[in-house]
Scaffold this motif. Structure first.
Motif, PDB file in Angstrom:
ATOM      1  N   THR A  78     -14.063 108.375 -20.284  1.00  0.00           N
ATOM      2  CA  THR A  78     -13.089 107.929 -19.384  1.00  0.00           C
ATOM      3  C   THR A  78     -14.077 107.211 -18.286  1.00  0.00           C
ATOM      4  OG1 THR A  78     -13.690 110.222 -18.361  1.00  0.00           O
ATOM      5  CG2 THR A  78     -11.935 110.044 -19.812  1.00  0.00           C
ATOM      6  N   ASP A  81     -14.767 109.292 -15.896  1.00  0.00           N
ATOM      7  CA  ASP A  81     -14.821 110.666 -15.812  1.00  0.00           C
ATOM      8  C   ASP A  81     -16.072 111.184 -15.794  1.00  0.00           C
ATOM      9  OD1 ASP A  81     -11.809 110.551 -17.328  1.00  0.00           O
ATOM     10  OD2 ASP A  81     -12.200 111.420 -15.491  1.00  0.00           O
ATOM     11  N   GLU A  89     -16.487 113.414  -9.079  1.00  0.00           N
ATOM     12  CA  GLU A  89     -16.974 112.777 -10.223  1.00  0.00           C
ATOM     13  C   GLU A  89     -18.270 112.324  -9.946  1.00  0.00           C
ATOM     14  OE1 GLU A  89     -14.666 110.608 -12.681  1.00  0.00           O
ATOM     15  OE2 GLU A  89     -13.092 111.755 -13.144  1.00  0.00           O
ATOM     16  N   ASP A  93     -18.890 107.923 -13.230  1.00  0.00           N
ATOM     17  CA  ASP A  93     -17.625 107.901 -13.047  1.00  0.00           C
ATOM     18  C   ASP A  93     -17.262 106.507 -11.970  1.00  0.00           C
ATOM     19  OD1 ASP A  93     -14.912 108.192 -13.739  1.00  0.00           O
ATOM     20  OD2 ASP A  93     -14.544 109.238 -12.195  1.00  0.00           O
ATOM     21  N   ARG A 196     -11.196 111.639  -8.101  1.00  0.00           N
ATOM     22  CA  ARG A 196     -11.818 110.573  -8.740  1.00  0.00           C
ATOM     23  C   ARG A 196     -12.304 109.384  -7.799  1.00  0.00           C
ATOM     24  NH1 ARG A 196      -8.415 112.769 -12.152  1.00  0.00           N
ATOM     25  NH2 ARG A 196      -8.808 112.887 -14.292  1.00  0.00           N
ATOM     26  N   HIS A 213      -6.766 101.458 -11.325  1.00  0.00           N
ATOM     27  CA  HIS A 213      -7.600 102.608 -11.867  1.00  0.00           C
ATOM     28  C   HIS A 213      -6.811 103.036 -13.066  1.00  0.00           C
ATOM     29  CE1 HIS A 213     -11.267 105.003 -12.753  1.00  0.00           C
ATOM     30  NE2 HIS A 213     -10.462 106.045 -12.418  1.00  0.00           N
ATOM     31  N   ILE A 215      -7.320 106.140 -16.189  1.00  0.00           N
ATOM     32  CA  ILE A 215      -8.144 107.471 -16.434  1.00  0.00           C
ATOM     33  C   ILE A 215      -7.307 107.834 -17.681  1.00  0.00           C
ATOM     34  CG2 ILE A 215      -8.325 108.098 -14.296  1.00  0.00           C
ATOM     35  CD1 ILE A 215      -6.352 110.486 -14.704  1.00  0.00           C
TER      36      ILE A 215
END
Length: 260
Positions: A78, A81, A89, A93, A196, A213, A215
């Motif tokens: 991710t 992620d 994060e 990330d 995030r 963005h 995810i």
């Protein structure tokens, strides 16, 4: 299981090979008399057999370890992620788009992640429609605020059938402000499961545009995003100042909290 046995085999093989190479006494005798297996073939032959056995165990363990790693299921990454864990994060990330400082009278290059997705070639199945879009708002930007450098509006979070979620938000720099190439800006997305943080170079941000963005949707958000918040601040995340209004999105309702 196979990976653990492979490691044990490699460890045993290494010890056996080392014992044969360095002639460890306890492997061949009790200090007074040689062990039966060593006495039956002689010390030199016993060392040779022990070394070969160690080499076979080491090679077999290595092959088994390679097979175990190859059969391990792959985990989809991710974006920084990240995957990569905690309410905020990690650095993995943070996405830092490549940037170049544009001339003063030119428009900075667009963020590659903000470009429209390329169309699929003929013959491929059409992409399924999104499962859910929150919210679908087409509103003009709010009035200019002397208290903030950036204004956010038109937030949306779309849950797609492929197991991903697309966040978007419109933004603009207020009069007298603009993106600084030497600064790092953070787009903060505070969802139900965790926060995030997407990182941008100042030279990448355009004076008016849209941030996007994607995810990998976690199980916590599989049935809907629920209430989420978004804002922009300066890096670093722990100490950087917030420089935009904060939007709070609850279904079709959006509330904007300006800077104090």
């Amino acid at each position: 299981m196979l990976g653990g046995l492979a490691l044990l085999a490699m460890l045993g093989g290494s010890l056996a090979a080392a014992g044969a190479l360095f002639d460890w006494e306890f492997l061949f005798s009790d200090g007074r008399h040689p062990h039966g297996w060593a006495a039956s073939m002689g010390r030199a032959a016993a060392r040779t057999v022990l070394g070969l056995a160690g080499g076979v165990l080491l090679a077999g363990g290595f092959v088994a370890r390679v097979i175990a790693v190859a059969e391990r299921p792959q985990v989809a990454a991710t974006p920084a992620d990240n995957s990569s864990n905690s309410p905020i994060e990690p650095a993995g990330d943070l996405q830092r788009p490549a940037a170049e400082t544009p001339p003063a009278d030119s428009t900075p290059p667009a963020d590659p992640r903000e470009l429209p997705a390329p169309s699929e070639p003929a013959g491929f199945a059409a992409r399924p429609a999104p499962l859910e879009a929150r919210p679908a708002i087409a509103a003009p930007p709010p009035a200019a605020s002397p208290l903030q450098a950036i204004t956010l509006w038109n937030p949306a979070a779309v849950l797609e059938s492929g197991g991903t979620t697309l966040f978007t938000v419109e933004y603009r720099f207020e009069a007298g402000h603009g993106p600084r190439a030497a600064e790092e800006y953070l787009w903060v997305i505070d969802a139900a499961d965790k926060t995030r943080v997407v990182q941008y170079e100042g030279s990448v941000l355009q004076r008016q545009g849209q941030l996007q963005h994607v995810i990998q949707t976690p199980d916590a958000l599989a049935r809907g995003i629920g209430v989420w918040r978004t804002s922009i601040q300066l890096a670093p995340h722990e100490t950087g100042a917030q420089i935009s209004n904060q939007l709070t999105i609850n279904g079709q309702r959006v509330e904007s909290e300006p800077l104090d």
